[in-house]
Design an enzyme around this catalytic site. Structure first.
Site, PDB file in Angstrom:
ATOM      1  N   GLY A   1     -42.368 -17.807  -7.527  1.00  0.00           N
ATOM      2  CA  GLY A   1     -41.932 -16.347  -7.717  1.00  0.00           C
ATOM      3  C   GLY A   1     -40.376 -15.965  -6.696  1.00  0.00           C
ATOM      4  O   GLY A   1     -39.846 -15.037  -6.642  1.00  0.00           O
TER       5      GLY A   1
ATOM      6  N   TYR B   1     -28.213 -13.788   9.717  1.00  0.00           N
ATOM      7  CA  TYR B   1     -28.031 -14.829   8.397  1.00  0.00           C
ATOM      8  C   TYR B   1     -26.512 -13.621   7.605  1.00  0.00           C
ATOM      9  O   TYR B   1     -26.331 -14.876   7.188  1.00  0.00           O
ATOM     10  CB  TYR B   1     -29.044 -13.871   8.110  1.00  0.00           C
ATOM     11  CG  TYR B   1     -29.256 -13.744   5.764  1.00  0.00           C
ATOM     12  CD1 TYR B   1     -30.402 -14.762   5.659  1.00  0.00           C
ATOM     13  CD2 TYR B   1     -28.782 -12.907   5.378  1.00  0.00           C
ATOM     14  CE1 TYR B   1     -30.208 -14.976   3.970  1.00  0.00           C
ATOM     15  CE2 TYR B   1     -28.909 -13.393   4.241  1.00  0.00           C
ATOM     16  CZ  TYR B   1     -29.486 -14.272   3.298  1.00  0.00           C
ATOM     17  OH  TYR B   1     -29.283 -14.611   2.235  1.00  0.00           O
TER      18      TYR B   1
ATOM     19  N   ILE C   1     -36.319 -17.383  -6.285  1.00  0.00           N
ATOM     20  CA  ILE C   1     -35.028 -17.991  -7.217  1.00  0.00           C
ATOM     21  C   ILE C   1     -34.740 -18.629  -7.223  1.00  0.00           C
ATOM     22  O   ILE C   1     -34.502 -19.779  -8.457  1.00  0.00           O
ATOM     23  CB  ILE C   1     -34.011 -17.330  -6.828  1.00  0.00           C
ATOM     24  CG1 ILE C   1     -33.704 -15.469  -6.114  1.00  0.00           C
ATOM     25  CG2 ILE C   1     -32.257 -17.697  -7.304  1.00  0.00           C
ATOM     26  CD1 ILE C   1     -32.613 -15.091  -5.676  1.00  0.00           C
TER      27      ILE C   1
ATOM     28  N   THR D   1     -32.262 -26.716  -4.281  1.00  0.00           N
ATOM     29  CA  THR D   1     -32.941 -26.654  -2.656  1.00  0.00           C
ATOM     30  C   THR D   1     -33.806 -25.567  -2.823  1.00  0.00           C
ATOM     31  O   THR D   1     -32.733 -24.349  -3.723  1.00  0.00           O
ATOM     32  CB  THR D   1     -31.661 -26.473  -2.009  1.00  0.00           C
ATOM     33  OG1 THR D   1     -30.926 -25.898  -1.548  1.00  0.00           O
ATOM     34  CG2 THR D   1     -31.433 -27.919  -2.024  1.00  0.00           C
TER      35      THR D   1
END
Length: 283
Positions: A33, A194, A35, A27
Site C-alpha cells: 500500500g 519530520y 509509495i 528504499t
C-alpha cells in the site's frame, strides 16, 4: 561548442522499456500500500532491475502494521509488473537509523543487481514519533534527523562514490529524494521534527545536483502531497479528500509515475529541482 542536432524521428518514438538494463534501489518499499512499492513497480515495468529495501519492525509498530505476506509478497508484486515471476527483483532489510547501514545497503543492492547501481530512490521515512513544537525533545529531533535526513545524505554519498568508479559520464545516473509539505501553505505545525528533516532534503537538492553533475547524475526531490497509504480513514480522510480539486486523495501511483519518468533518459536535463506532485492540494 557545436549545437546539438535535432533528435531523429526514430529517437522520438518512445521506448516501452526506457529503463531496460538499468538497476535501481528503492528504499522504504515494504508494503503493497506504500509509495515505495508503487515506484518499484513502475521502474520494473519500464525495464529496470530493482532492489527493495525494507525495515519490517518499523511497519509492525505502526497502526497499519507490517505487510501480511512479508517482503517476498512485495517483491512478487514488483515481478508481476515485469510480467516475469522469475525476474530479478531482490530485497533486503536495513535499519537506516544506524550510521553504517546506508553505505552497507547500497553496496548490498549493487552486488545483488550485478555490481552497478544507476537509480536511487530514497523513499523511506520515520513515521509517527512526532508532534507540535511544545512536544519536541532532543530524542524526537535526533530520531527524525537520523532516518529522514542523515541516512539519505549517506546513501547519496555512497552512491556518488560507486558512480565515480564507473567509466566517465556513464549514462543513467539518477537520484530522487522525497520531501513533504513543510514549505507549502501553513507548513506542518503538527510534525515539526519530520518537517525539519524533510526540509533539509529539499534545501540540499540543488547543492547535491551540482556536486554530482560531473558524474552525469541528476538529483531531484519530489513532494507527493497527501497520499493514501492506509494511514487515515473516516471523517478525517474525507476532510483531506475535499482539499483536492479532484475530490480524491493522491494514490501511490500518482507520485510513482513522476518518479519513474525522472529516472528515464527523457528527464536527463532536469536536475536540482523540488517538484510538487500533489494534484493542486489546497491547505
Amino acid at each position: 561548442m557545436p549545437r546539438m542536432p535535432s533528435p531523429s524521428a526514430e529517437s522520438l518514438r518512445r521506448d516501452p522499456l526506457p529503463l531496460r538494463g538499468r538497476n535501481a534501489l528503492v528504499t522504504g518499499a515494504s508494503r503493497t500500500g506504500g509509495i515505495g512499492y508503487a515506484v518499484a513497480r513502475r521502474l520494473a515495468a519500464y525495464g529496470a532491475s530493482v532492489y527493495l529495501h525494507h525495515h519490517v519492525p518499523h511497519d509492525a509498530a505502526q497502526p497499519w502494521g507490517a505487510e501480511p505476506g512479508g517482503p517476498e509478497a512485495v517483491a512478487a508484486g514488483v515481478r508481476e509488473a515485469l510480467g516475469d515471476p522469475e525476474a530479478l527483483v531482490c530485497h533486503g532489510p536495513a535499519d537506516l537509523s544506524d550510521a553504517d547501514a546506508p553505505a552497507e545497503l547500497l553496496a548490498t543492492a549493487a552486488d545483488a543487481l550485478g555490481g552497478r547501481l544507476d537509480i536511487l530512490v530514497a523513499n523511506h521515512a520515520l513515521s509517527g514519533f512526532d508532534g507540535p513544537l511544545d512536544a519536541l525533545d532532543a530524542a524526537m529531533l535526533d530520531a527524525h534527523w537520523a532516518v529522514d535526513a542523515r541516512s539519505v545524505m549517506l546513501l547519496v554519498q555512497a552512491y556518488a562514490r560507486s558512480r565515480a568508479a564507473l567509466p566517465a559520464r556513464t549514462p543513467g545516473g539518477r537520484i530522487i529524494m522525497m520531501t513533504s509539505g513543510q514549505d507549502s501553505g501553513g507548513g506542518m505545525p503538527g510534525e515539526i521534527a519530520y518537517a525539519l528533516a524533510k526540509g533539509a532534503l529539499a534545501s540540499a537538492t540543488r547543492s547535491l545536483a551540482t556536486s554530482l553533475a560531473g558524474l552525469a547524475v541528476t538529483v531531484n526531490c519530489v513532494n507527493p502531497g497527501p497520499v493514501d497509504t492506509d494511514y487515515l480513514d473516516g471523517e478525517a480522510y474525507e476532510a483531506v479528500a475535499a482539499m483536492f480539486p479532484a475530490g480524491r486523495w493522491g494514490m501511490p501511483d500518482d507520485p510513482a509515475r513522476l518518479i519513474a519518468w525522472l529516472a528515464t533518459d527523457e528527464a536527463e536535463w532536469i536536475t536540482g529541482q523540488v517538484i510538487d506532485s500533489e494534484g493542486g492540494f489546497r491547505r
